[in-house]
Design a protein around this motif. Sequence first.
Motif, PDB file in Angstrom:
ATOM      1  N   UNK A  48     -36.148  15.140 -29.319  1.00  0.00           N
ATOM      2  CA  UNK A  48     -36.528  15.193 -27.918  1.00  0.00           C
ATOM      3  C   UNK A  48     -35.907  16.372 -27.169  1.00  0.00           C
ATOM      4  N   UNK A  49     -34.606  16.681 -27.413  1.00  0.00           N
ATOM      5  CA  UNK A  49     -33.986  17.778 -26.636  1.00  0.00           C
ATOM      6  C   UNK A  49     -34.725  19.115 -26.770  1.00  0.00           C
ATOM      7  N   UNK A  50     -35.418  19.335 -27.893  1.00  0.00           N
ATOM      8  CA  UNK A  50     -36.037  20.659 -28.062  1.00  0.00           C
ATOM      9  C   UNK A  50     -37.448  20.697 -27.470  1.00  0.00           C
ATOM     10  N   UNK A  51     -37.850  19.621 -26.806  1.00  0.00           N
ATOM     11  CA  UNK A  51     -39.237  19.538 -26.327  1.00  0.00           C
ATOM     12  C   UNK A  51     -39.698  20.771 -25.537  1.00  0.00           C
ATOM     13  N   UNK A  52     -38.947  21.265 -24.560  1.00  0.00           N
ATOM     14  CA  UNK A  52     -39.431  22.436 -23.802  1.00  0.00           C
ATOM     15  C   UNK A  52     -39.644  23.654 -24.697  1.00  0.00           C
ATOM     16  N   UNK A  53     -38.678  23.865 -25.637  1.00  0.00           N
ATOM     17  CA  UNK A  53     -38.835  24.989 -26.568  1.00  0.00           C
ATOM     18  C   UNK A  53     -40.079  24.768 -27.425  1.00  0.00           C
ATOM     19  N   UNK A 101     -37.130  10.648 -31.233  1.00  0.00           N
ATOM     20  CA  UNK A 101     -35.948  10.730 -30.368  1.00  0.00           C
ATOM     21  C   UNK A 101     -34.984  11.858 -30.776  1.00  0.00           C
ATOM     22  N   UNK A 102     -34.839  12.067 -32.080  1.00  0.00           N
ATOM     23  CA  UNK A 102     -33.909  13.092 -32.555  1.00  0.00           C
ATOM     24  C   UNK A 102     -34.278  14.473 -32.033  1.00  0.00           C
TER      25      UNK A 102
END
Lengths: 303, 646
Positions: B34-39, B31-32
Amino acid sequence: MSRGRALTAVGVCILVALVGVIIALAAPSAPSAEQRARDVAESLRCPTCVAESVADSQAPVAIAMRALIDDRVHRGDSPDQILSWFRRQYGEGILLDPGASGIGILFWVIPVAIVIVAALGAAGRRRWRLATFLGAAAAALILIPLLTPGESPAVVAEEDQVDGIDLLTSAAEAHPGDLDLRRGLADALASAGRSDEAADEYAAAYRLDPGDRRIALDYAGALITSGRADEALPVLESAHARYPDDAAVLLLLGTLLDDRGSPRGDDLLRRYLELEPESALRDAVETRLVAPGPPASSGTESG
Amino acid sequence: MPPATIGLTLQVLAVASSALVLAAAVLPAAPRWRPVAPVAERVGRWAVIATGALVFAAVVLVEIALVTRDERLGFVTVVTEDALPTFYRITALWSAMDGSLLLWSLVVAIVSAVFVARVPAGVGRSAGAALPIHTAALGATLLSFTTISLVESPFAADAAEQAKPSPLLQDHPAMGVHPPLLYAGFACMLVPYILSLVALARGHLDEVWRRSTHRWTLVGWVLLTVGIGLGAWWSYAVLGWGGYWAWDPVENASLLPWLAATVVLHSVGPRTRGPSWRRWAAITAGLPFVLVLIATFLTRSGVVASIHAFALSPVGGLLGVVAALGTGAWLILAILRGRRLDPPAPSAASSGAPWTALRAGRIALLLVLAVVLVGTVAPTIVAATTGATVSIGPPWYGRTLAPLAVAVLVLMAVTPLLLDRRGLSPSTVAATAAGAAAALVCGIVVRDVGTVVTTALAVFVTVTGGRRLTARALRPTTVGSVVAHIGIALSAVAIVAGGQSTVAERTLAIGEAARFGDVDAVLVSVERVDDGRTLTARARLVVSTDTGSSEAAPELRYYPDHAAVLAGPSIDSRLGGDVYVSLLDVDPDTDSATVRIASIPLVPWLWGTGSLVALGGAICLLPARRGRTAARSGVEEARNEPVRAS
């Protein structure tokens, strides 16, 4: 074409094909002793090689085993007898197709089990009878060799004489300028006792390469054997000129000249004894040197 | 900087880069992160390509050192010698364990890079989870093989470690290209494997998935077909034992993925998808690469004795771990999730003869595969568990596989006709008649049941196949599959007839003649030549059969530096078969030679029919023409696949 007719036609075709299969099955071709021995060798693993059968390997063990198999086949042993003899000697691992005993039975059971399980599993409930039938058929096919009795031993005598002379004659006619073929043909004629024809072939070879020592000697030898010693003289003279210290040429030419009462014969024979003091013919040659003129049994030994 | 240092640096970077691929795939699952997934996804893709580039650079470095014979690299002095021609210097890379592992990691990296470059973003994302499965699987695979290749690196090879490369590998150009072709074919199977994991994990697959699986499997299958064929041809032309397939574990290791790939092609092919194709396809797509992993472990770790095996090495354990993980992941997913891919309840259109026949064909092929796998692995397992030695060789395979092979051939002959749903058309009846006539003639002339059965089936397959090729607006896949099937059927005839060979061994004096089975031969001459590198004994014979006489000049080459003897058989190919003459021994004292002559029916056909099989596969890869054909094929697909719409 109506469906009924088409089905009939296909049925007839399948019957015809079955006739073909039956004819093949009924073939009376008993394998020759050699083929029998090879089949046995193909079922045995070469003990000192990796992934090679006794039939294909050139390892000394494999060669010895092949000789043994040949022997037993000619004595009339059946393939099964020979195979079980080897199994007793070397253990189960020598057989490339494990026998149906001991651990080897696994390798009979596993494939059958795979087929049956797959047939049962694949068909689902509705068609399980058909699937079991097919599975059983495949399993039976795999097991057939286990159930068929070993072939009865039958020794087939086969020492076909092959006429190498005919083969070589046609090959030499096709390639008239081929020295090896000429010489091979001449050798074959000479060992068949046809020295007259051999001499002609050697003559052809000699024309192709007059400098070859062996051809010259064999040519002269064949001429002498077929009673044409006079024709042999010039051949040997020219060989002597080319190889003055060749023992075989000295012996042959010396004997011929000695037979004709030429003193040069003695010189050549003495030179021969100098070169070959250990010669097995020493006594014969010395007798010849002591007694002038040709002895009763004139030697035409070709060295 | 010495090349060894540069090379090791490249390899370490490749390991790091593949670790990055794995990290980029796995980290966003937390979860920590997750925001960088696209990168992360973009980083992952580029890292795959970077890994490929790094391994490629390492291979280029070794090749330059090999060609220029740069002795600073221990590997070069181990695998080459001064007199080696350039071609064999290039191929020397894969003549030893370390180099072949580097080549293997290269083909895997290239396939991964091509795959990644072609997949649209987000395709492998599992429903509900943020884990791009395919990137994770690629990363794990790349990390495994770059690490293994680093552990056994050609840049760290000790110059005094091994003997010189076997002269066997420097005698025939086919040997140079046979291993890379097989490696490339094996590596192509990585993509269907990863797609299989993705489909099983997502519980869903679509047309893009199907096309991708079909194409990659087909490319790999063609490469494997050519690779296996070249290996067989080389074995026949060089080794002098008169055979082309010894059922050696490593040969089987190349056959197993080929069989599995054949099953995959018949699960996802445009015409061969049955009603439950999704489950078949999703599960079997992973099988070829799983078999590649198992086979790599078995044959490269020294667990199984084989003529192809290199010396024992520390990577055996690592290969075992990789094989276990790769197989385990696929097996667990297949067992747990396979059922989710079940088709909707079977309708009337989904059952029926064509699909039953297709399924039976796939099962029969899997049975062949299972039997070969048992024969390859079981002796080792038996030895390890009971201590008993059991040998499994050609007679066992012949006896066990024959019924299954007949089943495969029969299904192969019948299924295309069932799929056409023509019923018993006059052309089918004509083909049956042709097959029956062939059986009758063959039964009378050859008198061998195997030959009768295979010939009848081959004639049937060829006639019905030819009939299908007369249709208008053919698609490449139709043409290709017909060609490949005809190739397989004719190959079966050549293989079975080849078993009817006669072999004999005799010692002949010069001028002496003898009968060798069907062949008469006479020894003409014997000569010996010493050219410094090799000592060659050559015999000349005149051989004669029913179809005429010819000359044979078999050789026996001795390489004193390697203490190795190489046969140089003399093969006289005629329409009906080969006269295969090998020289076994020459006695210089008596001028006699020991010669082995085999008369092998139809073998020359096999090289042609085998090429047909590969050619058929290659034709299937051609793009279908647009327009009428495409419209037609759409109709055909809809007809052939009643439950596709979902």
